[in-house]
Design an enzyme around this catalytic site. Sequence first.
Site, PDB file in Angstrom:
ATOM      1  CB  SER B 148      -0.928  -0.062   1.221  1.00  0.00           C
ATOM      2  OG  SER B 148      -1.923   0.907   1.150  1.00  0.00           O
ATOM      3  CG  ASP B 326      -6.419  -3.720  -3.189  1.00  0.00           C
ATOM      4  OD1 ASP B 326      -7.221  -2.791  -2.981  1.00  0.00           O
ATOM      5  OD2 ASP B 326      -5.209  -3.658  -2.899  1.00  0.00           O
ATOM      6  CG  HIS B 359      -5.772  -2.237   0.384  1.00  0.00           C
ATOM      7  ND1 HIS B 359      -4.832  -2.203  -0.627  1.00  0.00           N
ATOM      8  CD2 HIS B 359      -5.278  -1.429   1.364  1.00  0.00           C
ATOM      9  CE1 HIS B 359      -3.831  -1.399  -0.266  1.00  0.00           C
ATOM     10  NE2 HIS B 359      -4.075  -0.926   0.927  1.00  0.00           N
TER      11      HIS B 359
END
Lengths: 195, 386
Positions: B148, B326, B359
């Site tokens: 991320s 995601d 995610h």
Amino acid sequence: MTSFIDPTQQAIAEWIPPGSRVLDLGCGDGAMLAHLQEARGCSGYGVEIADDNVLECVRRGVQVIQANLDEGLSMFEDASFDVVLQIDTLQHLRNAEVMLRETVRVGKVGIVAHPNFGHWPNRWSVLRGRMPVTPRLPYSWYDTPNIRFGTHADLSILARRCGLHILDSCGIQDGQVVRRFPNLLASTSVYRLSR
Amino acid sequence: MPYVNPQYLHFADALPLQSGAVLREYDLCFETYGTLNADRSNAVLVCHALNASHHVAGEYEGQSKSQGWWDNMVGPGKPIDTNVFFVIGVNNPGSCFGSTGPMHPNPDTGKVYGPDFPVVTVEDWVDAQARLLDSLGIDTLSAVVGGSLGGMQALSWTLQYPQRVRHAVVIASAPNLTAENIAFNEVARRAIVTDPDFHGGNYYAHGTVPKRGLRIARMIGHITYLSDDVMNERFGRQLRDAIVANAAEPPQQRPYRYSTQDIEFQIESYLRYQGDKFAEYFDANTYLLITRVLDYFDPASRFGGHLTEALRRATARFLVVSFTTDWRFSPKRSREIVKALLDNKRDVTYAEIDTPHGHDAFLLDDARYHGVVRAYFSRVAATLGR
């Protein structure tokens, strides 16, 4: 360490100039690319969809891009590879014609190998009224991953229809190149194509 | 793994920031795992994402449930094997977990920074991390890794210090945020700044904490980290047991309380729990800062939006990983990074992991995901000391 590849792959490897940048579409466990890297000083990437094959490629140190070939090759620029390999993948793809064009778009040369349904044992089997099951085509009609069934002669027609230039073609049987009547005498059909 | 300890380093040299502001002096909090080898070639830097810290792996002595946020990935025998690698977790400036941040005094004024802590960027963080490596005597990283926002730092490392990174592992990340992403961040920020307890960011002086805002910020964030499928599977339309049990009539006849104030559905209960937990430990000013860090990151912006041009400087070998469900940092965004690397003929491997977890998958156990990371680091390990 030399990566083990089968006699068909060995025969195809001979066609790839040393030092080439290679894209191997449907690279499987990466053995072919690893062999080309080690034995012929090639570089490049494989494209593969299956998780276990991707993992095996990483283990071997083969650069692999996990992707579905049926979604095309938009990630790759025109003529960005010396050779694009498509060994035993075309027959699995829904958009075989598009992929054939894409192969020679991203590669200066495309090498396409696929099982030749015109090989005489297959013809014999169909003549007797059964779909062929052979060492090269070990699947029964109801569980085969192959969704396209073409012969050596058929690919030639498709290539021309796509306006592609056939640089060379032959059959491969037991690792040996077959130049006389490949449509009848070879279980694998190979084409070298360009735009 | 033996117990781990956070360490602190003070930096007296000013850190110039992208904004033009300067951090005159600052502390960095970090942890290390494993042993640096003789030629200092086995260092792996782990960059943290939005709400994490330097505490990547292991536990603190005397504190149960104090496992690091990536303990399933980093440790002895784990995919990033600390028997082989010297792993460094660092807390970024502006965070609220030890490194200099809004809760600390500004050396120029002696007063707490509060809302005046300068806006930092991914590039600033990478510069700070580079100085930490200098202090540790590490010239070249064997690998830089992050998921991320951490993946953005890993990517930025290869652009800011290309000669100092051999491998970059970029997981569930993106070359920049989409407008939708920035929109979610903005909702979170508005929740915080409109909380009456926020006091323009000077809530420390007022003895308050804008918990309501933090809760809502976390709730919206949390929704975007999960996938619709996972939420449906875990919570569905289930009502809280208490409601059903307390209902005067059989649940099939009066399943609802018809309340807009109470918690009725399990998902509401879960989000409120996550929000409450977050509001207990996270600093509001830090949340504002870090969501801006995310918004600003865009290495292609200086190259007319051409990511391929931007990544030309990167010489590291890359492993890029994304997760199919995601939607906050979708596989499409990872493929943009991969394409830019391919255009530059860089070494890159891309794994697109088919997992339901959205995610958050980058933090979870998944055999295929961990298998690829493990195999990749095994290859990296095989090249050490050469």
